[in-house]
Design an enzyme around this catalytic site. Structure first.
Site, PDB file in Angstrom:
ATOM      1  N   ASN A 139      63.624  84.690  -9.557  1.00 43.86           N
ATOM      2  CA  ASN A 139      63.702  85.286 -10.892  1.00 43.86           C
ATOM      3  C   ASN A 139      65.079  85.146 -11.520  1.00 43.86           C
ATOM      4  O   ASN A 139      66.038  84.710 -10.889  1.00 43.86           O
ATOM      5  CB  ASN A 139      63.185  86.739 -10.890  1.00 43.86           C
ATOM      6  CG  ASN A 139      64.048  87.690 -10.103  1.00 43.86           C
ATOM      7  OD1 ASN A 139      65.261  87.565 -10.077  1.00 43.86           O
ATOM      8  ND2 ASN A 139      63.403  88.648  -9.453  1.00 43.86           N
ATOM      9  N   GLY A 140      65.139  85.517 -12.803  1.00 44.61           N
ATOM     10  CA  GLY A 140      66.365  85.376 -13.579  1.00 44.61           C
ATOM     11  C   GLY A 140      67.359  86.497 -13.344  1.00 44.61           C
ATOM     12  O   GLY A 140      68.423  86.518 -13.965  1.00 44.61           O
ATOM     13  N   VAL A 270      48.108  87.919   5.204  1.00 45.36           N
ATOM     14  CA  VAL A 270      47.138  88.969   5.546  1.00 45.36           C
ATOM     15  C   VAL A 270      45.840  88.720   4.784  1.00 45.36           C
ATOM     16  O   VAL A 270      45.860  88.454   3.574  1.00 45.36           O
ATOM     17  CB  VAL A 270      47.714  90.363   5.217  1.00 45.36           C
ATOM     18  CG1 VAL A 270      46.633  91.442   5.357  1.00 45.36           C
ATOM     19  CG2 VAL A 270      48.901  90.670   6.116  1.00 45.36           C
ATOM     20  N   GLU A 380      64.098  87.940 -24.584  1.00 46.30           N
ATOM     21  CA  GLU A 380      65.233  87.449 -23.803  1.00 46.30           C
ATOM     22  C   GLU A 380      65.668  86.104 -24.392  1.00 46.30           C
ATOM     23  O   GLU A 380      64.826  85.245 -24.652  1.00 46.30           O
ATOM     24  CB  GLU A 380      64.715  87.345 -22.367  1.00 46.30           C
ATOM     25  CG  GLU A 380      65.386  86.428 -21.438  1.00 46.30           C
ATOM     26  CD  GLU A 380      64.574  86.339 -20.106  1.00 46.30           C
ATOM     27  OE1 GLU A 380      63.805  87.264 -19.760  1.00 46.30           O
ATOM     28  OE2 GLU A 380      64.718  85.320 -19.433  1.00 46.30           O
ATOM     29  N   HIS A 465      55.543  88.161 -15.234  1.00 49.03           N
ATOM     30  CA  HIS A 465      55.577  89.609 -14.992  1.00 49.03           C
ATOM     31  C   HIS A 465      54.190  90.210 -14.779  1.00 49.03           C
ATOM     32  O   HIS A 465      53.762  91.073 -15.544  1.00 49.03           O
ATOM     33  CB  HIS A 465      56.230  90.327 -16.187  1.00 49.03           C
ATOM     34  CG  HIS A 465      57.638  89.934 -16.457  1.00 49.03           C
ATOM     35  ND1 HIS A 465      58.287  90.224 -17.648  1.00 49.03           N
ATOM     36  CD2 HIS A 465      58.546  89.289 -15.706  1.00 49.03           C
ATOM     37  CE1 HIS A 465      59.520  89.758 -17.608  1.00 49.03           C
ATOM     38  NE2 HIS A 465      59.711  89.175 -16.448  1.00 49.03           N
ATOM     39  N   ASN A 503      61.908  93.678 -18.383  1.00 51.59           N
ATOM     40  CA  ASN A 503      61.699  92.963 -17.120  1.00 51.59           C
ATOM     41  C   ASN A 503      61.483  93.997 -16.009  1.00 51.59           C
ATOM     42  O   ASN A 503      62.155  95.020 -15.965  1.00 51.59           O
ATOM     43  CB  ASN A 503      62.932  92.110 -16.811  1.00 51.59           C
ATOM     44  CG  ASN A 503      63.428  91.362 -18.034  1.00 51.59           C
ATOM     45  OD1 ASN A 503      63.817  91.980 -19.013  1.00 51.59           O
ATOM     46  ND2 ASN A 503      63.405  90.065 -17.984  1.00 51.59           N
TER      47      ASN A 503
HETATM   48  P1  FAE Z   1      56.839  90.195  -5.199  1.00 57.24           P
HETATM   49  O1  FAE Z   1      58.301  90.183  -5.409  1.00 57.24           O
HETATM   50  O2  FAE Z   1      55.997  89.156  -5.856  1.00 57.24           O
HETATM   51  O3  FAE Z   1      56.601  90.121  -3.611  1.00 57.24           O
HETATM   52  C1  FAE Z   1      55.327  89.993  -3.041  1.00 57.24           C
HETATM   53  C2  FAE Z   1      55.461  89.206  -1.740  1.00 57.24           C
HETATM   54  O4  FAE Z   1      54.236  89.304  -1.014  1.00 57.24           O
HETATM   55  C3  FAE Z   1      55.709  87.710  -1.948  1.00 57.24           C
HETATM   56  O5  FAE Z   1      56.829  87.326  -1.184  1.00 57.24           O
HETATM   57  C4  FAE Z   1      54.432  87.044  -1.455  1.00 57.24           C
HETATM   58  O6  FAE Z   1      54.647  85.766  -0.873  1.00 57.24           O
HETATM   59  C5  FAE Z   1      53.910  88.043  -0.446  1.00 57.24           C
HETATM   60  N1  FAE Z   1      52.454  88.017  -0.268  1.00 57.24           N
HETATM   61  C6  FAE Z   1      51.525  87.992  -1.230  1.00 57.24           C
HETATM   62  N2  FAE Z   1      50.260  88.034  -0.694  1.00 57.24           N
HETATM   63  C7  FAE Z   1      50.452  88.121   0.680  1.00 57.24           C
HETATM   64  C8  FAE Z   1      49.553  88.195   1.778  1.00 57.24           C
HETATM   65  N3  FAE Z   1      48.220  88.240   1.627  1.00 57.24           N
HETATM   66  N4  FAE Z   1      50.083  88.230   3.029  1.00 57.24           N
HETATM   67  C9  FAE Z   1      51.417  88.190   3.211  1.00 57.24           C
HETATM   68  N5  FAE Z   1      52.312  88.132   2.199  1.00 57.24           N
HETATM   69  C10 FAE Z   1      51.827  88.095   0.931  1.00 57.24           C
HETATM   70  O7  FAE Z   1      56.198  91.599  -5.603  1.00 57.24           O
HETATM   71  N6  FAE Z   1      61.774  90.366 -13.207  1.00 57.24           N
HETATM   72  C11 FAE Z   1      62.868  90.999 -13.663  1.00 57.24           C
HETATM   73  O8  FAE Z   1      62.943  92.231 -13.606  1.00 57.24           O
HETATM   74  N7  FAE Z   1      63.926  90.286 -14.183  1.00 57.24           N
HETATM   75  C12 FAE Z   1      63.891  88.920 -14.295  1.00 57.24           C
HETATM   76  O9  FAE Z   1      64.858  88.305 -14.759  1.00 57.24           O
HETATM   77  C13 FAE Z   1      62.722  88.245 -13.847  1.00 57.24           C
HETATM   78  N8  FAE Z   1      62.619  86.892 -13.959  1.00 57.24           N
HETATM   79  C14 FAE Z   1      61.539  86.252 -13.385  1.00 57.24           C
HETATM   80  C15 FAE Z   1      61.495  84.859 -13.385  1.00 57.24           C
HETATM   81  C16 FAE Z   1      60.464  84.195 -12.724  1.00 57.24           C
HETATM   82  C17 FAE Z   1      60.410  82.697 -12.724  1.00 57.24           C
HETATM   83  C18 FAE Z   1      59.450  84.940 -12.054  1.00 57.24           C
HETATM   84  C19 FAE Z   1      58.335  84.252 -11.317  1.00 57.24           C
HETATM   85  C20 FAE Z   1      59.483  86.326 -12.061  1.00 57.24           C
HETATM   86  C21 FAE Z   1      60.518  86.997 -12.735  1.00 57.24           C
HETATM   87  N9  FAE Z   1      60.597  88.382 -12.727  1.00 57.24           N
HETATM   88  C22 FAE Z   1      61.684  89.013 -13.255  1.00 57.24           C
HETATM   89  C23 FAE Z   1      59.518  89.212 -12.145  1.00 57.24           C
HETATM   90  C24 FAE Z   1      59.873  89.820 -10.790  1.00 57.24           C
HETATM   91  O10 FAE Z   1      60.363  88.837  -9.915  1.00 57.24           O
HETATM   92  C25 FAE Z   1      58.609  90.495 -10.227  1.00 57.24           C
HETATM   93  O11 FAE Z   1      58.220  91.518 -11.125  1.00 57.24           O
HETATM   94  C26 FAE Z   1      58.843  91.117  -8.855  1.00 57.24           C
HETATM   95  O12 FAE Z   1      59.239  90.139  -7.915  1.00 57.24           O
HETATM   96  C27 FAE Z   1      57.594  91.821  -8.359  1.00 57.24           C
HETATM   97  O13 FAE Z   1      57.934  92.542  -7.189  1.00 57.24           O
HETATM   98  P2  FAE Z   1      56.821  92.979  -6.160  1.00 57.24           P
HETATM   99  O14 FAE Z   1      57.472  93.737  -5.064  1.00 57.24           O
HETATM  100  O15 FAE Z   1      55.699  93.619  -6.906  1.00 57.24           O
END
Ligand code: FAE
Length: 525
Positions: A139-140, A270, A380, A465, A503
């Site tokens: 992410n950013g 999982v 943004e 998001h 964000n």
């Molecule tokens: P997340 O961080 O997605 O973690 C879930 C984890 O679970 C991942 O590592 C998966 O690989 C793993 N997983 C999923 N299914 C399974 C399974 N069945 N078994 C085992 N492992 C599994 O979830 N947010 C901001 O606030 N600021 C930013 O600047 C920003 N920029 C972004 C830029 C990009 C390109 C992207 C893609 C996202 C951005 N976001 C940003 C969003 C932010 O990264 C996102 O809201 C959070 O990462 C979500 O957090 P969680 O803990 O919900």
């Protein structure tokens, strides 16, 4: 010995030490019984692991992505020419800004457990991080505490005084949030694109704000002085940063590893959670780096924490309910999903409003039009580090799009889909247009129509998001306990009701901090 080694690695806090520290002592195996199993190592999972471990409970994270060591340069693929390391199990890249001059910039790649997943959920492509650290890897880094009034409207059951006095500050501190030196921002060539974005917004009467970040802004200054390895100033962001960014493996997960009570089993996905005895039986598939299943395992866990992200958690829960494995889950499971009103757009500036051939990849400024009752939006000012001055202003807008979707189980395919239609993003386009139509009209400029397809102005079929699917105080109790099955918890973005106005990761982190404090105090001692 193992515990001491882990602690020493993490305390050193060098990127190499931290990567080593976050490694599992050994992968989980069939027959293991653990007190707490956490699915996913993103924000929700990392906070959960740390706080459980500090409370003396062994925490086992299962993560389907790989561990990305940042010890060396050359670990992550480049932004402009990504190879297999950039994408999760695809044969072709899926760049968010997919076109230039109307021509697709995507290309064939080998299938690999790359760092960024573009998961097609019908009417929308959902981008997510894959690997130890989840979204923090890609992410950013924009680290925004939401407006209190809107937060209270969204989650009225949450004590907002406690959130804003205790848990948002705790999250900001744990994540290492910092601010850009404004004098440097005003003078450096690397943020010319943001100053141009600000100038054109302000000329149309819009307010702009600086946005905090987890990228180490002092490190970035050293990059510009040529003193350290360039990361943000080498255009790195969505496929991983070799340096500078305080991603979770350098913050929460490093601290968690330092307790000696956390393991991470990587490349395990999982697939099933079912009640068994006093706890749960958790099935998982071990995959190789090409995504082939090489083993299936079953582990027993007293408590299971779903932290697989909004999409991952919702898909699992909806499937488990529909297949009768977790029959008592609430009908609210799978409801209330939203894309945080995301929509992207590019504008073509005049030649006298250059955006710079050199652009830092980390955004630090936004246009705040949230008070516009006719269409609240926060845009943004995003970099477009192409290596040459293209006079493009790119924006990722977060709008108050009220549209929501549901996850649905398809019995014939055995897969979970999402009801979202691309047309549901029209309200987001309308809200963003209130900013950019006005700027274009004032400046005498036009939209770029070559960045999201041929003659396509709006990047309306993607989101960074994903939010919702197991909404707090609906699918769960007021602290993330899933209704109907004691000992199951949701800890991630699935708890947030579809839209946040900013964000999301600071809010996801702060809610996880709040919920795990309550769970540790009431359920685990
Ligand atoms: P997340 O961080 O997605 O973690 C879930 C984890 O679970 C991942 O590592 C998966 O690989 C793993 N997983 C999923 N299914 C399974 C399974 N069945 N078994 C085992 N492992 C599994 O979830 N947010 C901001 O606030 N600021 C930013 O600047 C920003 N920029 C972004 C830029 C990009 C390109 C992207 C893609 C996202 C951005 N976001 C940003 C969003 C932010 O990264 C996102 O809201 C959070 O990462 C979500 O957090 P969680 O803990 O919900």
């Amino acid at each position: 010995m193992a515990a001491t080694g882990l602690a020493a690695g993490a305390i050193a806090l060098s990127s190499a030490g931290v990567a080593a520290a976050a490694s599992p002592r050994r992968a989980l195996n069939t027959g293991d019984r653990v007190p707490a199993l956490i699915i996913g190592s993103g924000y929700g999972g990392a906070v959960t692991a740390l706080r459980l471990a500090q409370a003396g409970i062994d925490a086992h994270i299962v993560e389907m992505g790989k561990e990305w060591s940042t010890a060396d340069s050359g670990v992550f693929t480049s932004t402009t020419a990504p190879d297999k390391r950039g994408f999760w199990l695809r044969n072709r890249t899926a760049q968010p800004v997919s076109h230039f001059m109307g021509v697709s910039i995507d290309k064939d790649i080998e299938k690999y457990v790359g760092i960024l997943d573009c998961e097609n959920m019908g009417g929308i492509n959902v981008y997510q991080g894959r690997g130890v650290g989840g979204g923090s890897l890609v992410n950013g880094g924009m680290a925004v505490t939401p407006r209190r009034g809107y937060f209270e409207e969204l989650l009225p059951s949450v004590d907002s005084t406690e959130m804003y006095n205790v848990f948002f500050p705790r999250a900001n501190s744990g994540l290492g949030v910092n601010n850009i030196d404004q004098a440097w921002f005003e003078s450096t060539e690397w943020y010319k694109f943001a100053r141009t974005g600000r100038k054109t917004a302000q000329r149309s009467g819009f307010k702009t704000v600086f946005v905090p970040n987890v990228y180490d802004m002092n490190y970035m200054k050293q990059e510009s002085a040529g003193a350290v390895l360039k990361s943000a100033l080498a255009g790195e962001v969505i496929f991983g940063n070799h340096a500078g960014k305080k991603s979770l493996p350098k913050t929460y997960l490093a601290e968690a590893a330092a307790t000696g009570k956390v393991t991470i089993t990587t490349l395990h996905r999982v697939t099933k959670v079912v009640p068994s005895g006093a706890g749960y039986s958790v099935e998982m598939e071990q995959i190789d780096e090409q995504g082939n299943i090489v083993a299936t395992k079953t582990v027993a866990a007293d408590k299971v924490f779903f932290a697989a992200g909004s999409i991952g958690t919702s898909k699992l829960l909806v499937a488990m309910k529909a297949q009768g494995h977790l029959p008592n889950l609430s009908g609210e499971v799978g409801q209330g999903w939203g894309n945080n009103g995301n929509v992207m757009v590019g504008r073509a500036n005049h030649l006298w409003d250059a955006t710079g051939g050199k652009q830092a990849s980390i955004p630090t400024m936004g246009i705040d039009n949230w008070d516009d009752a006719g269409g609240p939006a926060f845009a943004e000012i995003a970099p477009f580090p192409a290596g040459a001055d293209l006079f493009i202003s790119l924006y990722l807008s977060i709008t108050k799009n009220p549209e929501r979707a549901q996850f649905q189980y398809n019995a014939s395919t055995g897969k979970v889909g999402l009801s979202w239609q691309t047309s549901q993003n029209q309200p987001a386009i309308n809200m963003a247009k209130r900013i950019f139509d006005k700027i274009n009209s004032k400046e005498g400029t036009i939209y770029r129509t070559d960045m999201f397809g041929g003659y396509k102005t709006w990047g309306d079929n993607l989101t960074y998001h994903p939010l919702g699917g197991a909404i707090l105080n609906k699918a769960t109790d007021n602290h993330g306990r899933l209704h109907g099955h004691p000992g199951l918890y949701v800890m991630d973005g699935a708890l947030v009701p579809g839209n946040l106005g900013v964000n999301p990761f600071v809010t996801i982190t702060a809610l996880a901090e709040r919920n795990i404090a309550n769970i540790v105090a009431n359920d685990l001692h």
